[in-house]
Design a protein around this motif. Structure first.
Motif, short mmCIF file in Angstrom:
data_model
loop_
_atom_site.label_atom_id
_atom_site.label_comp_id
_atom_site.label_asym_id
_atom_site.label_seq_id
_atom_site.Cartn_x
_atom_site.Cartn_y
_atom_site.Cartn_z
N GLY A 17 0.82 -1.22 0.00
CA GLY A 17 0.00 0.00 0.00
C GLY A 17 0.84 1.26 0.00
O GLY A 17 0.58 2.22 -0.75
N LEU A 18 1.90 1.28 0.86
CA LEU A 18 2.76 2.45 0.92
C LEU A 18 3.53 2.66 -0.38
O LEU A 18 3.71 3.78 -0.85
N SER A 20 2.57 1.64 -3.33
CA SER A 20 1.61 2.08 -4.35
C SER A 20 1.33 3.57 -4.22
O SER A 20 1.23 4.31 -5.22
N LEU A 21 1.22 4.05 -2.97
CA LEU A 21 1.00 5.48 -2.74
C LEU A 21 2.14 6.30 -3.30
O LEU A 21 1.96 7.34 -3.96
N TYR A 22 3.35 5.83 -3.06
CA TYR A 22 4.53 6.54 -3.55
C TYR A 22 4.52 6.60 -5.07
O TYR A 22 4.78 7.66 -5.68
N VAL A 24 1.98 6.30 -7.16
CA VAL A 24 0.89 7.15 -7.66
C VAL A 24 1.26 8.62 -7.57
O VAL A 24 1.08 9.42 -8.53
N LEU A 25 1.82 9.05 -6.43
CA LEU A 25 2.20 10.44 -6.26
C LEU A 25 3.35 10.82 -7.18
O LEU A 25 3.41 11.92 -7.73
N LEU A 244 5.60 13.36 2.70
CA LEU A 244 5.49 11.90 2.55
C LEU A 244 6.69 11.19 3.15
O LEU A 244 6.56 10.14 3.79
N TYR A 248 6.53 8.34 6.08
CA TYR A 248 7.14 7.00 5.97
C TYR A 248 8.14 6.77 7.09
O TYR A 248 8.28 5.63 7.59
#
Length: 911
Positions: A17-18, A20-22, A24-25, A244, A248
């Motif tokens: 999840g983390l 994927s967030l990275y 996407v951003l 971000l 993290y």
């Protein structure tokens, strides 16, 4: 590929999840979004403060929960993150907008403290990943790690605060990160990547119980990598990637705290809980063992106060639970024997030596007196002094009573007149024998108790004993006939009544043995007597029946042997016919056995000689008795129903003796059996002779009848046939001569010719029925003619098979077989409902075999009526040829009639 496990699955979801967030951003963030200041000073302060708190918690928990059994890696994490937390503290105070921390705050100063903290955390995780998870070799090493950590912090503070201008630049206002900063972040990323790989391998290679800490450190390393990648990309300390990256970082610190907490607090707590559970389970198991053992168990302190006991002891003293017992003494529980128990306790505690297996009395809670076998041992305190006593006892009351009962049973068993044996079923060793067993075997009791069943039973074996055990278990007891071997080697038939029971983990067999030699002899005698009756009823061979009669006497009168002599009308004397038990060395001169038998013959009453050596009638055959070692003789005449003499029945003995009244009665009975057999055999012989005469007369009558049939058939065929033929010719002439003049006369003449032709056919059929002409051409032609005629008249296909074309029967044989086939075909027409009939004639050795088979409905042989004249006639024709007739049939399976006659014409020889 490393195998997956639950701990990796636990951290895999958040990491994905983390990441994927990275991504996407990174892909969607525009310069506008990046340039927006989203990282305010309060937010930066909050995140860094949270990170510092977690770092300090990592140190505090790991440092204070440390023990010499714990791995040293946890202390490495603690000291490393102490330094990281202090450096993060300096980084927080150096941020733009914060009060001066020794020197004014700036982006450059904050990044310098940041890089130092990140490098220390990466180095710490890499060292932890490389080191094996073992305790420190020296306990003082943890202080060395603590001092080293603080030293690193102090040196970093000194360099950044007082020599920060001489350090390489990391950030340029309006431009962004310098190459030095980016390269430093990349080095930290590679260090974290190496640590993550090592932690992953530890998770995959460790047992499930040790995977939680490496899995959390693996997650912390991966999330830290994501954090460092954010700090490589940001352009401004307040942009989105900076926010971000700090987020993290907080998450990575949380995973590190989780690893330290699990390894230092939760895991020891769980292990402590497991130890408590195991201790409780052990205590419960010990309690279950104490309550399940058959012995009573109790323990006391040095003052004689009870500390505990198992359930059996509590039951004996009438208490419900252990709490009612604890703290009480023997004087509180036992009134009658307390002084004795206390004295035994004091002796054991004073000497420190156990006192084992001694007798004690006990009065149960219900007032019942009991006998105990007690053992007491001292209990020792940790300092080696005696702290109390532990005692056990078993209730020996039943054994005491059993001993009394065994004594009474021994007296009772010695009074019975049957042998009693008690033995171990596994080893077959004798445990007990009574006096009668000693008398029957000839051994003393001491000798028998050192022997096994194998020594007295010649048929016994361990295998047969196992088979008997299964039978006994199935029925509880069993009755067998066995053989008993005595001390002098004699074998006696015995009847054994055996029961199986268990006693003190042993399988015991208890047997009563009875000598049945007399019963076996009587049973055998009775069996012979029944066989005599059976053979008499069946008309057995005379010599066989007389042999059974002598055997009957031999079994009924031990020590005697018998012989039978019959009257020979031709020689006018008695001739020995059955002498089964005479020794081979005894010979008979001129067929005469003893003068005494002649006396019985002449006077028609029994006569005996008590001593053959001195009896006046035995002079001529005294040598015969001496060679046969026979000293006494008794002779009984065999008389028929009309008191005529049939022979004599004699018994002999090897010692001088006179038969008792019972023995003479048995001899008269045997003589009567012999008389019945002789007279029956004579009657059978007369009956057979009568049957032979009747059959001869029937054969003669049948021959005369066949001769008459032949004569009548010839007269009908020759005389009547010629007359009818002449009449037919004259009528034909008249019809040709006068038929034109008178129509009426012509019609009458034609009727006469037709009737004459019918009369000729009738005469021919009568002649054929009385005597088929085909018989003059042999049996084969006759059977074929009969089959053809049957097929035409009955509409049933008939086939004839003569397997031997050279079969040549004499006339009487051919006629008899022809008539049997004729009668069989008549029965087929009437009853069989068949579609095919087969007639087979062959020769088998010295016999001719005729078979008539049909495929009809068959019948039940038991339903044949005794007065079925057709079948009786067929059987009589076969018997007149000294042959036999048999019928084989079943409902629905057709019928077969088989006739067998001798190939040699015995009819003519017995005519």
């Amino acid at each position: 590929m490393m195998p997956a496990n639950d701990n990796l699955r636990r951290v895999a979801g958040p990491i994905v999840g983390l990441a994927s967030l990275y991504i996407v951003l990174f892909l969607s963030a525009t310069h506008v979004l990046i340039d927006v200041d989203v990282m305010s000073l309060p937010m930066h302060m909050a995140m860094e403060t949270f990170s510092i708190v977690i770092a300090m918690l990592v140190f505090g928990v790991a440092w204070n929960a440390y023990s010499t059994e714990r791995p040293g890696n946890i202390l490495l994490l603690a000291c490393g993150f102490l330094a990281v937390g202090l450096l993060d503290f300096a980084h927080t105070l150096s941020f733009n907008g914060m009060p001066d921390f020794v020197t004014p705050g700036s982006e450059e100063k904050a990044i310098q403290f940041w890089m130092a903290a990140r490098f220390v955390s990466a180095l710490t995780l890499l060292v932890v990943a490389l080191r094996s998870w073992e305790p420190l070799s020296r306990p003082r090493a943890r202080y060395i790690m603590l001092v080293s950590s603080i030293t690193v912090v102090v040196l970093t503070y000194w360099l950044v605060l007082f020599h920060g201008q001489s350090l390489p630049h990391t950030y340029v206002e309006g431009v962004g990160l310098t190459l030095f900063k980016v390269r430093g972040e990349l080095i930290i990323i590679f260090m974290m990547l190496a640590a993550a790989i090592l932690f992953y391998r530890q998770v995959c290679s460790s047992p499930p119980s040790d995977q939680a800490t490496p899995a959390s450190l693996f997650a912390a390393s991966v999330v830290t990598i994501l954090s460092e990648m954010c700090f490589v990309l940001y352009l401004d300390a307040d942009d989105l990637f900076s926010l971000l990256g700090h987020l993290y970082k907080v998450i990575a610190y949380s995973y590190i705290y989780q690893a330290v907490f699990v390894g230092s607090v939760r895991e020891p707590f769980l292990r402590l809980q497991e130890s408590r559970d195991e201790l409780y389970a052990s205590r419960m198991m010990l309690r279950s063992i104490l309550d399940s053992v058959p012995a009573r168990i109790f323990w006391k302190d040095r003052g004689g106060r009870y500390l505990g006991a198992n359930d059996l002891f509590l039951r004996d003293v009438g208490l419900k639970n252990e709490s009612e017992l604890v703290g009480r003494t023997d004087f509180d529980i036992f009134e009658d024997h307390a002084e004795l128990y206390v004295t035994d306790d004091q002796i054991v505690m004073a000497s420190g030596v156990p006192k084992l297996d001694f007798d004690e009395p006990l009065t149960m809670a219900d007032g019942r007196a009991a006998y105990l076998i007690t053992s007491k041992v001292p209990l020792f305190a940790p300092d080696g002094t005696v702290s109390g006593v532990l005692g056990t006892y078993i209730d020996n009351t039943e054994r005491k009573l059993l001993e009394k009962q065994l004594t009474l049973m021994d007296v009772a068993l010695n009074k019975v007149h049957e042998s009693a044996f008690l033995y171990d079923q596994d080893t077959l060793e004798f445990i007990y024998v009574n006096d009668e067993a000693c008398r029957a075997t000839g051994y003393s009791r001491e000798e028998l108790l050192q022997m096994t069943v194998l020594d007295v039973d010649p048929d016994a074996s361990l295998k047969s004993s196992a088979a008997l055990r299964s039978l006994k278990k199935a029925g509880g007891s069993i009755v067998l006939e066995r053989r008993l071997k005595t001390k002098d080697g004699e074998i006696l038939p015995v009847e054994v009544h055996t029961s199986l029971f268990e006693y003190q983990d042993m399988e015991i067999s208890f047997s009563f043995t009875r000598n049945i030699a007399e019963r076996k002899r009587m049973e055998k005698s009775e069996a012979i007597r029944l066989k005599i009756f059976e053979r008499l009823a069946q008309g057995g061979d005379l010599l066989e029946i007389l042999g059974l009669v002598t055997s009957y006497i031999g079994e009924a009168l031990p020590g005697y042997f018998a012989g039978i002599k019959l009257v020979d009308p031709d020689m006018g004397s008695l001739q020995p016919v059955v002498m089964p038990d005479f020794p081979g060395s005894v010979s008979m001169r001129n067929g005469r056995l003893a003068t005494l038998c002649s006396v019985a013959e002449q006077h028609l009453h029994a006569t005996g000689a008590e001593d053959a050596a001195t009896h006046p009638f035995m002079g001529t055959c005294r040598n015969f008795f001496e060679r046969g070692k026979r000293l006494s003789c008794y002779s009984e005449p065999i008389l028929g129903s009309s008191r005529e003499l049939l022979g004599t029945f004699c018994i002999y003995r090897g010692e001088a003796a006179v038969p008792s009244e019972r023995e003479r009665e048995l001899l008269r009975r045997a003589s009567h059996f012999a008389a019945i057999a002789i007279e029956r055999k004579r009657a059978e012989r007369l009956l057979m002779e009568s049957h032979a005469q009747l059959r001869g007369m029937a054969a003669r009558r049948e021959a005369v009848r066949e001769e008459e049939r032949r004569y009548i058939a010839r007269e009908v065929h020759d005389e009547l046939g010629q007359i009818l033929t002449g009449l037919q010719l004259n009528a034909s002439v008249l019809m040709h001569k006068f038929s034109e003049d008178s129509a009426e006369l012509s019609s009458r003449l034609r009727e006469i010719v037709t009737l004459t032709e019918k009369a000729v056919d009738v005469a021919r059929n009568i002649a054929s029925a009385l005597r088929p002409p085909a018989l003059d051409m042999g049996i084969a032609s006759a059977l074929e003619w009969l089959a053809d005629r049957f097929s035409v008249n009955a509409g049933i296909r008939a086939e004839v098979a003569i397997e031997d074309k050279d079969i040549s029967l004499e006339e009487n044989q051919a006629i008899a077989l022809f008539r049997i086939v004729q009668e069989s075909l008549t029965n087929v027409t009437r009853y069989a409902e068949a579609s095919r009939v087969g007639i087979v004639l062959s020769r088998e050795g010295s016999e001719y075999v005729l078979k008539v088979q049909d495929d009809g409905i068959g019948f039940d042989l038991h339903s044949i009526k005794e007065n079925s004249f057709g079948l009786v006639g067929m059987r009589e024709r076969a018997l007149m040829l000294w042959g036999s007739l048999s019928i084989c049939s079943r409902p629905g399976e057709g019928t077969e009639v088989e006739v067998r006659i001798p190939a040699d014409n015995l009819w003519g020889k017995h005519d």
